[in-house]
Design a protein around this motif. Structure first.
Motif, PDB file in Angstrom:
ATOM      1  N   MET A  63       0.836  -1.205   0.000  1.00 53.70           N
ATOM      2  CA  MET A  63       0.000   0.000   0.000  1.00 53.70           C
ATOM      3  C   MET A  63       0.872   1.258   0.000  1.00 53.70           C
ATOM      4  SD  MET A  63      -3.166  -0.964   2.462  1.00 53.70           S
ATOM      5  CE  MET A  63      -4.199  -2.362   2.125  1.00 53.70           C
ATOM      6  N   ALA A  64       2.012   1.182   0.660  1.00 53.13           N
ATOM      7  CA  ALA A  64       2.954   2.309   0.613  1.00 53.13           C
ATOM      8  C   ALA A  64       3.505   2.471  -0.804  1.00 53.13           C
ATOM      9  CB  ALA A  64       4.083   2.104   1.620  1.00 53.13           C
ATOM     10  N   LEU A  65       3.767   1.352  -1.489  1.00 48.56           N
ATOM     11  CA  LEU A  65       4.211   1.421  -2.887  1.00 48.56           C
ATOM     12  C   LEU A  65       3.117   2.026  -3.759  1.00 48.56           C
ATOM     13  CD1 LEU A  65       5.975  -2.037  -3.381  1.00 48.56           C
ATOM     14  CD2 LEU A  65       7.046   0.186  -2.992  1.00 48.56           C
ATOM     15  N   SER A  66       1.867   1.682  -3.481  1.00 51.73           N
ATOM     16  CA  SER A  66       0.756   2.257  -4.233  1.00 51.73           C
ATOM     17  C   SER A  66       0.685   3.764  -4.039  1.00 51.73           C
ATOM     18  CB  SER A  66      -0.572   1.616  -3.811  1.00 51.73           C
ATOM     19  OG  SER A  66      -0.644   0.278  -4.226  1.00 51.73           O
ATOM     20  N   ALA A  67       0.920   4.212  -2.821  1.00 57.08           N
ATOM     21  CA  ALA A  67       0.926   5.658  -2.558  1.00 57.08           C
ATOM     22  C   ALA A  67       2.062   6.332  -3.328  1.00 57.08           C
ATOM     23  CB  ALA A  67       1.055   5.925  -1.061  1.00 57.08           C
ATOM     24  N   MET A  68       3.211   5.691  -3.372  1.00 54.67           N
ATOM     25  CA  MET A  68       4.328   6.231  -4.150  1.00 54.67           C
ATOM     26  C   MET A  68       3.954   6.288  -5.634  1.00 54.67           C
ATOM     27  SD  MET A  68       7.515   4.221  -2.315  1.00 54.67           S
ATOM     28  CE  MET A  68       8.744   4.821  -3.481  1.00 54.67           C
ATOM     29  N   ALA A  69       3.302   5.240  -6.110  1.00 58.99           N
ATOM     30  CA  ALA A  69       2.906   5.184  -7.525  1.00 58.99           C
ATOM     31  C   ALA A  69       1.931   6.311  -7.855  1.00 58.99           C
ATOM     32  CB  ALA A  69       2.287   3.826  -7.848  1.00 58.99           C
ATOM     33  N   ARG A  70       0.992   6.569  -6.966  1.00 61.21           N
ATOM     34  CA  ARG A  70       0.040   7.658  -7.200  1.00 61.21           C
ATOM     35  C   ARG A  70       0.772   8.995  -7.339  1.00 61.21           C
ATOM     36  NH1 ARG A  70      -4.973   5.495  -6.459  1.00 61.21           N
ATOM     37  NH2 ARG A  70      -5.086   3.741  -5.053  1.00 61.21           N
ATOM     38  N   ALA A  71       1.748   9.207  -6.490  1.00 65.90           N
ATOM     39  CA  ALA A  71       2.518  10.453  -6.573  1.00 65.90           C
ATOM     40  C   ALA A  71       3.300  10.523  -7.876  1.00 65.90           C
ATOM     41  CB  ALA A  71       3.460  10.565  -5.373  1.00 65.90           C
ATOM     42  N   GLU A  72       3.845   9.414  -8.302  1.00 58.68           N
ATOM     43  CA  GLU A  72       4.645   9.402  -9.529  1.00 58.68           C
ATOM     44  C   GLU A  72       3.779   9.581 -10.783  1.00 58.68           C
ATOM     45  OE1 GLU A  72       7.812   9.707 -10.039  1.00 58.68           O
ATOM     46  OE2 GLU A  72       8.244   9.657  -7.890  1.00 58.68           O
ATOM     47  N   ILE A  73       2.601   8.961 -10.830  1.00 58.05           N
ATOM     48  CA  ILE A  73       1.781   9.138 -12.034  1.00 58.05           C
ATOM     49  C   ILE A  73       1.217  10.549 -12.118  1.00 58.05           C
ATOM     50  CG2 ILE A  73       1.290   6.695 -12.370  1.00 58.05           C
ATOM     51  CD1 ILE A  73      -1.485   7.117 -11.209  1.00 58.05           C
ATOM     52  N   ALA A  74       1.208  11.244 -10.997  1.00 54.04           N
ATOM     53  CA  ALA A  74       0.782  12.652 -10.996  1.00 54.04           C
ATOM     54  C   ALA A  74       1.963  13.584 -11.262  1.00 54.04           C
ATOM     55  CB  ALA A  74       0.146  13.012  -9.655  1.00 54.04           C
ATOM     56  N   GLY A  75       3.166  13.015 -11.302  1.00 53.10           N
ATOM     57  CA  GLY A  75       4.360  13.851 -11.450  1.00 53.10           C
ATOM     58  C   GLY A  75       5.325  13.330 -12.496  1.00 53.10           C
ATOM     59  N   ALA A  76       6.486  12.888 -12.030  1.00 46.79           N
ATOM     60  CA  ALA A  76       7.609  12.552 -12.915  1.00 46.79           C
ATOM     61  C   ALA A  76       7.523  11.189 -13.585  1.00 46.79           C
ATOM     62  CB  ALA A  76       8.918  12.626 -12.123  1.00 46.79           C
ATOM     63  N   CYS A  77       6.662  10.309 -13.108  1.00 53.39           N
ATOM     64  CA  CYS A  77       6.553   8.943 -13.653  1.00 53.39           C
ATOM     65  C   CYS A  77       7.887   8.200 -13.601  1.00 53.39           C
ATOM     66  CB  CYS A  77       5.995   8.950 -15.076  1.00 53.39           C
ATOM     67  SG  CYS A  77       4.286   9.447 -15.192  1.00 53.39           S
ATOM     68  N   ASP A  78       8.543   8.283 -12.461  1.00 52.39           N
ATOM     69  CA  ASP A  78       9.820   7.602 -12.241  1.00 52.39           C
ATOM     70  C   ASP A  78       9.576   6.429 -11.292  1.00 52.39           C
ATOM     71  OD1 ASP A  78      12.381   6.764 -11.654  1.00 52.39           O
ATOM     72  OD2 ASP A  78      13.142   8.772 -11.238  1.00 52.39           O
ATOM     73  N   ASP A  79       9.771   5.224 -11.785  1.00 56.41           N
ATOM     74  CA  ASP A  79       9.471   4.038 -10.988  1.00 56.41           C
ATOM     75  C   ASP A  79      10.661   3.484 -10.224  1.00 56.41           C
ATOM     76  OD1 ASP A  79      10.918   3.010 -13.116  1.00 56.41           O
ATOM     77  OD2 ASP A  79       9.444   1.476 -13.631  1.00 56.41           O
ATOM     78  N   ARG A  80      11.806   4.113 -10.294  1.00 62.49           N
ATOM     79  CA  ARG A  80      13.018   3.526  -9.694  1.00 62.49           C
ATOM     80  C   ARG A  80      12.922   3.328  -8.189  1.00 62.49           C
ATOM     81  NH1 ARG A  80      17.243   7.329 -12.652  1.00 62.49           N
ATOM     82  NH2 ARG A  80      15.498   8.726 -12.277  1.00 62.49           N
ATOM     83  N   ALA A  81      12.377   4.266  -7.451  1.00 63.60           N
ATOM     84  CA  ALA A  81      12.256   4.110  -5.991  1.00 63.60           C
ATOM     85  C   ALA A  81      11.283   2.977  -5.655  1.00 63.60           C
ATOM     86  CB  ALA A  81      11.812   5.418  -5.356  1.00 63.60           C
ATOM     87  N   ILE A  82      10.236   2.854  -6.442  1.00 63.03           N
ATOM     88  CA  ILE A  82       9.269   1.775  -6.219  1.00 63.03           C
ATOM     89  C   ILE A  82       9.929   0.429  -6.470  1.00 63.03           C
ATOM     90  CG2 ILE A  82       7.112   0.746  -7.054  1.00 63.03           C
ATOM     91  CD1 ILE A  82       6.211   3.660  -7.703  1.00 63.03           C
ATOM     92  N   LEU A  83      10.663   0.324  -7.557  1.00 62.27           N
ATOM     93  CA  LEU A  83      11.321  -0.942  -7.888  1.00 62.27           C
ATOM     94  C   LEU A  83      12.332  -1.347  -6.825  1.00 62.27           C
ATOM     95  CD1 LEU A  83      11.834  -0.481 -11.728  1.00 62.27           C
ATOM     96  CD2 LEU A  83      10.018  -1.731 -10.538  1.00 62.27           C
ATOM     97  N   ALA A  84      13.033  -0.380  -6.271  1.00 64.07           N
ATOM     98  CA  ALA A  84      14.015  -0.671  -5.222  1.00 64.07           C
ATOM     99  C   ALA A  84      13.331  -1.243  -3.981  1.00 64.07           C
ATOM    100  CB  ALA A  84      14.792   0.589  -4.870  1.00 64.07           C
ATOM    101  N   ARG A  85      12.178  -0.709  -3.626  1.00 66.77           N
ATOM    102  CA  ARG A  85      11.447  -1.198  -2.447  1.00 66.77           C
ATOM    103  C   ARG A  85      10.689  -2.492  -2.750  1.00 66.77           C
ATOM    104  NH1 ARG A  85       8.512   3.685   0.497  1.00 66.77           N
ATOM    105  NH2 ARG A  85       8.075   2.006   1.978  1.00 66.77           N
ATOM    106  N   GLU A  86      10.275  -2.657  -3.982  1.00 67.15           N
ATOM    107  CA  GLU A  86       9.557  -3.863  -4.403  1.00 67.15           C
ATOM    108  C   GLU A  86      10.399  -5.109  -4.182  1.00 67.15           C
ATOM    109  OE1 GLU A  86       9.263  -5.442  -8.878  1.00 67.15           O
ATOM    110  OE2 GLU A  86       8.063  -3.648  -8.532  1.00 67.15           O
ATOM    111  N   GLU A  87      11.682  -4.997  -4.428  1.00 65.25           N
ATOM    112  CA  GLU A  87      12.602  -6.132  -4.337  1.00 65.25           C
ATOM    113  C   GLU A  87      12.542  -6.806  -2.960  1.00 65.25           C
ATOM    114  OE1 GLU A  87      15.050  -8.966  -5.639  1.00 65.25           O
ATOM    115  OE2 GLU A  87      14.243  -7.369  -6.883  1.00 65.25           O
ATOM    116  N   SER A  88      12.335  -6.035  -1.909  1.00 65.94           N
ATOM    117  CA  SER A  88      12.326  -6.595  -0.555  1.00 65.94           C
ATOM    118  C   SER A  88      11.106  -7.485  -0.286  1.00 65.94           C
ATOM    119  CB  SER A  88      12.382  -5.473   0.477  1.00 65.94           C
ATOM    120  OG  SER A  88      11.172  -4.740   0.477  1.00 65.94           O
ATOM    121  N   LEU A  89      10.134  -7.464  -1.163  1.00 68.91           N
ATOM    122  CA  LEU A  89       8.916  -8.252  -0.966  1.00 68.91           C
ATOM    123  C   LEU A  89       8.883  -9.542  -1.793  1.00 68.91           C
ATOM    124  CD1 LEU A  89       6.525  -5.196  -1.030  1.00 68.91           C
ATOM    125  CD2 LEU A  89       7.094  -6.581   0.978  1.00 68.91           C
TER     126      LEU A  89
END
Length: 148
Positions: A63-89
């Protein structure tokens, strides 16, 4: 017709969506403003993902990743921070690893639609596949929400 709409519809048909319901949804999506329809689809993917998650710490992380995604699709559309955190799951039991990929795929589709339109269709297929791995009905439900 935008590539993401066509690719999503084709993938949903392959996954066994009701042809008439799918045709109605495609017609409704196509009749909307293309940017609004895409944003509605992306938001619906995240909303439905969050609803489908089982309770627990890993779900809270997604859900925290989803919140990050919402911010990114409203802005820069940069998925790198999400991908870095995704790896831990990725070592969690299913459906968590599949679910963890969805927020990054949402941002990826938004980025491709904005910057590399010829990759919009493949990005949509990847998102639909990942969302379907969490719940078979989720991609069609998201597409219907995009229809307005």
């Amino acid at each position: 017709m935008r590539a993401w709409v066509s690719a999503t519809a084709q993938r949903l048909a392959f996954l066994g969506a009701d042809p008439l319901a799918l045709l109605d949804a495609v017609d409704a999506v196509v009749s909307r403003d293309p940017d609004a329809a895409l944003r509605a689809f992306l938001d619906a993917c995240l909303d439905l993902l969050d609803e489908a998650l089982p309770p627990g710490d890993a779900s809270a992380a997604i859900m925290a990743l989803s919140a990050m995604a919402r911010a990114e699709i409203a802005g820069a559309c940069d998925d790198r921070a999400i991908l870095a955190r995704e790896e831990s799951l990725m070592d969690q039991p299913a459906p968590i690893p599949f679910a963890a990929t969805v927020p990054g795929r949402v941002v990826w589709l938004a980025a491709m639609a904005a910057r590399v339109p010829d990759q919009e269709g493949p990005a949509a297929v990847m998102l639909v596949n990942d969302l379907a791995a969490v719940g078979q009905d989720l991609p069609l439900r998201a597409f219907r929400k995009a229809a307005g």
